[in-house]
Design a protein around this motif. Structure first.
Motif, mmCIF file in Angstrom:
data_model
loop_
_atom_site.group_PDB
_atom_site.id
_atom_site.type_symbol
_atom_site.label_atom_id
_atom_site.label_comp_id
_atom_site.label_asym_id
_atom_site.label_seq_id
_atom_site.Cartn_x
_atom_site.Cartn_y
_atom_site.Cartn_z
ATOM 1 N N UNK A 51 1.421 13.552 -3.691
ATOM 2 C CA UNK A 51 0.268 13.121 -4.493
ATOM 3 C C UNK A 51 0.178 11.598 -4.510
ATOM 4 N N UNK A 52 1.319 10.929 -4.654
ATOM 5 C CA UNK A 52 1.323 9.464 -4.642
ATOM 6 C C UNK A 52 0.862 8.924 -3.287
ATOM 7 N N UNK A 53 1.329 9.551 -2.211
ATOM 8 C CA UNK A 53 0.919 9.118 -0.877
ATOM 9 C C UNK A 53 -0.585 9.315 -0.703
ATOM 10 N N UNK A 54 -1.099 10.460 -1.135
ATOM 11 C CA UNK A 54 -2.541 10.720 -1.049
ATOM 12 C C UNK A 54 -3.320 9.690 -1.860
ATOM 13 N N UNK A 55 -2.788 9.297 -3.016
ATOM 14 C CA UNK A 55 -3.454 8.291 -3.854
ATOM 15 C C UNK A 55 -3.549 6.950 -3.135
ATOM 16 N N UNK A 56 -2.491 6.571 -2.444
ATOM 17 C CA UNK A 56 -2.494 5.305 -1.709
ATOM 18 C C UNK A 56 -3.554 5.323 -0.605
ATOM 19 N N UNK A 67 -5.530 2.007 6.579
ATOM 20 C CA UNK A 67 -4.093 1.865 6.307
ATOM 21 C C UNK A 67 -3.560 0.451 6.441
ATOM 22 N N UNK A 68 -4.235 -0.420 7.126
ATOM 23 C CA UNK A 68 -3.735 -1.783 7.287
ATOM 24 C C UNK A 68 -4.119 -2.729 6.169
ATOM 25 N N UNK A 69 -4.844 -2.241 5.176
ATOM 26 C CA UNK A 69 -5.383 -3.123 4.151
ATOM 27 C C UNK A 69 -4.353 -3.821 3.288
ATOM 28 N N UNK A 70 -3.431 -3.073 2.745
ATOM 29 C CA UNK A 70 -2.389 -3.611 1.858
ATOM 30 C C UNK A 70 -1.086 -2.879 2.147
ATOM 31 N N UNK A 71 0.017 -3.490 1.782
ATOM 32 C CA UNK A 71 1.311 -2.813 1.902
ATOM 33 C C UNK A 71 1.311 -1.624 0.944
ATOM 34 N N UNK A 72 1.722 -0.468 1.436
ATOM 35 C CA UNK A 72 1.695 0.738 0.609
ATOM 36 C C UNK A 72 2.572 0.616 -0.632
ATOM 37 N N UNK A 73 3.676 -0.104 -0.524
ATOM 38 C CA UNK A 73 4.544 -0.246 -1.698
ATOM 39 C C UNK A 73 3.934 -1.165 -2.758
ATOM 40 N N UNK A 74 2.850 -1.890 -2.425
ATOM 41 C CA UNK A 74 2.125 -2.688 -3.421
ATOM 42 C C UNK A 74 1.120 -1.848 -4.204
ATOM 43 N N UNK A 75 0.989 -0.570 -3.812
ATOM 44 C CA UNK A 75 0.062 0.350 -4.469
ATOM 45 C C UNK A 75 0.859 1.420 -5.215
ATOM 46 N N UNK A 76 1.672 1.009 -6.168
ATOM 47 C CA UNK A 76 2.528 1.952 -6.883
ATOM 48 C C UNK A 76 1.693 2.874 -7.752
ATOM 49 N N UNK A 77 1.998 4.167 -7.678
ATOM 50 C CA UNK A 77 1.328 5.178 -8.495
ATOM 51 C C UNK A 77 2.350 5.676 -9.506
ATOM 52 N N UNK A 78 2.078 5.411 -10.769
ATOM 53 C CA UNK A 78 3.009 5.773 -11.843
ATOM 54 C C UNK A 78 2.330 6.727 -12.816
#
Length: 124
Positions: A51-56, A67-78
């Motif tokens: 779900x977190x991956x889908x959110x990113x 996918x190249x827009x931002x680092x995925x780890x900068x898009x934390x889903x909490x």
């Protein structure tokens, strides 16, 4: 005003296999997300990570960068105490959202091994 919409679907089995690779885990998920996953049982861990991956991916589609827009780890889903999901943006993603003046809305769901996310970007 709605400024962007993104949606994504992710297979939890595919993500579960990838979670075994520390390089994937560290590249895609922020430390706070990894702590969230660690607190869950194995099945819930894979579904939550999917779900977190889908959110990113949904966020990147809403932004229009792919996918190249931002680092995925900068898009934390909490998750809030209530369980509601939210983005904790950091780095360039946080700077972009502040510069654009967008509010990010997020909804997640998962069932039978599939996880879905929808992101709506709103501007005043």
């Amino acid at each position: 005003m709605i400024w962007g919409v993104g949606i994504d679907l992710c297979d939890a089995d595919r993500i579960e296999k990838s979670l075994a690779k520390p390089s994937f885990l560290n590249h895609v998920f922020a430390p706070a997300e990894q702590a969230l996953f660690s607190a869950l049982g194995e099945k819930r861990r894979a579904e939550t990570a999917a779900a977190n991956f889908a959110a990113k991916e949904a966020f990147l589609k809403a932004v229009g960068t792919g996918l190249g827009g931002f680092a995925l780890c900068d898009l934390a889903v909490l998750r809030r105490e209530s369980g509601a999901p939210y983005f904790a943006l950091t780095g360039p993603a946080a700077a972009w959202a502040a510069e654009q003046g967008v509010t990010v809305h997020l909804s997640l769901t998962h069932e039978r091994g599939l996880a879905n996310a929808i992101v709506i970007l709103e501007k005043p």
